[in-house]
Design a protein around this motif. Structure first.
Motif, PDB file in Angstrom:
ATOM      1  N   UNK A   3       0.858  -1.182   0.000  1.00 34.36           N
ATOM      2  CA  UNK A   3       0.000   0.000   0.000  1.00 34.36           C
ATOM      3  C   UNK A   3       0.892   1.229   0.000  1.00 34.36           C
ATOM      4  N   UNK A   4       0.597   2.136  -0.899  1.00 36.73           N
ATOM      5  CA  UNK A   4       1.352   3.384  -0.990  1.00 36.73           C
ATOM      6  C   UNK A   4       0.388   4.560  -0.937  1.00 36.73           C
ATOM      7  N   UNK A   5       0.806   5.666  -0.348  1.00 35.92           N
ATOM      8  CA  UNK A   5       0.080   6.923  -0.490  1.00 35.92           C
ATOM      9  C   UNK A   5       0.703   7.648  -1.671  1.00 35.92           C
ATOM     10  N   UNK A   6      -0.137   8.376  -2.412  1.00 35.80           N
ATOM     11  CA  UNK A   6       0.306   8.971  -3.664  1.00 35.80           C
ATOM     12  C   UNK A   6      -0.036  10.445  -3.753  1.00 35.80           C
ATOM     13  N   UNK A   7       0.633  11.121  -4.669  1.00 33.05           N
ATOM     14  CA  UNK A   7       0.195  12.436  -5.113  1.00 33.05           C
ATOM     15  C   UNK A   7      -0.674  12.201  -6.341  1.00 33.05           C
ATOM     16  N   UNK A   8      -1.456  13.173  -6.707  1.00 30.06           N
ATOM     17  CA  UNK A   8      -2.289  13.033  -7.905  1.00 30.06           C
ATOM     18  C   UNK A   8      -3.719  12.684  -7.553  1.00 30.06           C
ATOM     19  N   UNK A   9      -4.445  12.150  -8.526  1.00 28.66           N
ATOM     20  CA  UNK A   9      -5.882  11.884  -8.366  1.00 28.66           C
ATOM     21  C   UNK A   9      -6.167  10.818  -7.309  1.00 28.66           C
ATOM     22  N   UNK A  10      -5.422   9.724  -7.332  1.00 22.31           N
ATOM     23  CA  UNK A  10      -5.623   8.664  -6.346  1.00 22.31           C
ATOM     24  C   UNK A  10      -4.824   8.986  -5.087  1.00 22.31           C
ATOM     25  N   UNK A  11      -5.393   8.652  -3.952  1.00 17.17           N
ATOM     26  CA  UNK A  11      -4.711   8.881  -2.678  1.00 17.17           C
ATOM     27  C   UNK A  11      -3.876   7.684  -2.258  1.00 17.17           C
ATOM     28  N   UNK A  12      -4.327   6.483  -2.635  1.00 23.27           N
ATOM     29  CA  UNK A  12      -3.626   5.243  -2.286  1.00 23.27           C
ATOM     30  C   UNK A  12      -3.539   4.356  -3.514  1.00 23.27           C
ATOM     31  N   UNK A  13      -2.465   3.585  -3.573  1.00 19.28           N
ATOM     32  CA  UNK A  13      -2.326   2.534  -4.569  1.00 19.28           C
ATOM     33  C   UNK A  13      -2.087   1.238  -3.800  1.00 19.28           C
ATOM     34  N   UNK A  14      -2.935   0.250  -4.066  1.00 17.98           N
ATOM     35  CA  UNK A  14      -2.843  -1.042  -3.407  1.00 17.98           C
ATOM     36  C   UNK A  14      -2.434  -2.090  -4.416  1.00 17.98           C
ATOM     37  N   UNK A  15      -1.532  -2.953  -4.034  1.00 21.07           N
ATOM     38  CA  UNK A  15      -1.192  -4.124  -4.846  1.00 21.07           C
ATOM     39  C   UNK A  15      -1.852  -5.312  -4.167  1.00 21.07           C
ATOM     40  N   UNK A  16      -2.660  -6.036  -4.921  1.00 22.06           N
ATOM     41  CA  UNK A  16      -3.429  -7.131  -4.331  1.00 22.06           C
ATOM     42  C   UNK A  16      -3.222  -8.425  -5.109  1.00 22.06           C
ATOM     43  N   UNK A  17      -3.348  -9.540  -4.392  1.00 20.14           N
ATOM     44  CA  UNK A  17      -3.337 -10.873  -4.981  1.00 20.14           C
ATOM     45  C   UNK A  17      -4.600 -11.584  -4.513  1.00 20.14           C
ATOM     46  N   UNK A  18      -5.347 -12.150  -5.455  1.00 20.27           N
ATOM     47  CA  UNK A  18      -6.582 -12.861  -5.146  1.00 20.27           C
ATOM     48  C   UNK A  18      -6.603 -14.190  -5.895  1.00 20.27           C
ATOM     49  N   UNK A  19      -7.363 -15.152  -5.383  1.00 22.14           N
ATOM     50  CA  UNK A  19      -7.438 -16.436  -6.083  1.00 22.14           C
ATOM     51  C   UNK A  19      -8.182 -16.360  -7.413  1.00 22.14           C
ATOM     52  N   UNK A  20      -9.127 -15.418  -7.531  1.00 19.79           N
ATOM     53  CA  UNK A  20      -9.909 -15.315  -8.769  1.00 19.79           C
ATOM     54  C   UNK A  20     -10.564 -13.943  -8.840  1.00 19.79           C
ATOM     55  N   UNK A  21     -11.267 -13.685  -9.951  1.00 18.63           N
ATOM     56  CA  UNK A  21     -11.916 -12.387 -10.139  1.00 18.63           C
ATOM     57  C   UNK A  21     -13.039 -12.159  -9.128  1.00 18.63           C
TER      58      UNK A  21
END
Length: 151
Positions: free
Chosen positions: A96-114
């Motif tokens: 999880x990162x906090x960002x500048x720009x339009x999005x406040x956070x960027x999350x990297x996720x791993x899931x078993x399926x859609x």
């Protein structure tokens, strides 16, 4: 603060964290005890934060990797703390990162399926009162694997 040997040592342990002092010394043209002392010094200085294993997501049943951008409803300390607490409870979110720009956070996720990704977004992230908007991008391929820092 660091010499060429330290930089080489750091590059080696990033690639192979389980390397023995004997093998590390051989790669650095040092004795095992010299290599061990250098590694210990870098650990004590906080340069080396820890060691870990790289796992194969597919063999663990994790077939969907995505990046999720989160835009907050309001920017205040309470919302930020509440959202950080939520993120810390969700094992699917690996970064999880906090960002500048339009999005406040960027999350990297791993899931078993859609369906699991859909549940994460619609049942965990969007209902949070601090969240205004969520946008996801599903990873199709990863031409360059996660790499160590450039040392």
């Amino acid at each position: 603060m660091f010499d060429e040997t330290d930089s080489r040592l750091l590059a080696i342990v990033q690639r192979r964290s389980d390397i023995t002092a004997q093998d590390l010394g051989a790669e650095l043209n040092l004795s095992a005890s010299q290599a061990a002392r250098r590694r210990a010094r870098l650990e004590q200085a906080g340069v080396i934060l820890g060691y870990g294993a790289r796992l194969d997501p597919a063999r663990l049943g994790l077939t969907v990797q995505a990046f999720v951008q989160v835009q907050m409803a309001a920017h205040n300390a309470d919302n930020a703390q509440s959202f950080a607490r939520l993120v810390s409870t969700l094992p699917e979110i690996v970064s999880c990162w906090t960002l500048t720009g339009e999005a406040d956070y960027l999350l990297r996720v791993w899931c078993p399926d859609l369906q699991a990704l859909n549940r994460l977004i619609h049942h965990r992230l969007l209902p949070h009162p601090a969240v205004a908007r969520v946008q996801s991008q599903i990873v199709m391929d990863q031409p360059k694997a996660d790499a160590g820092l450039p040392v």
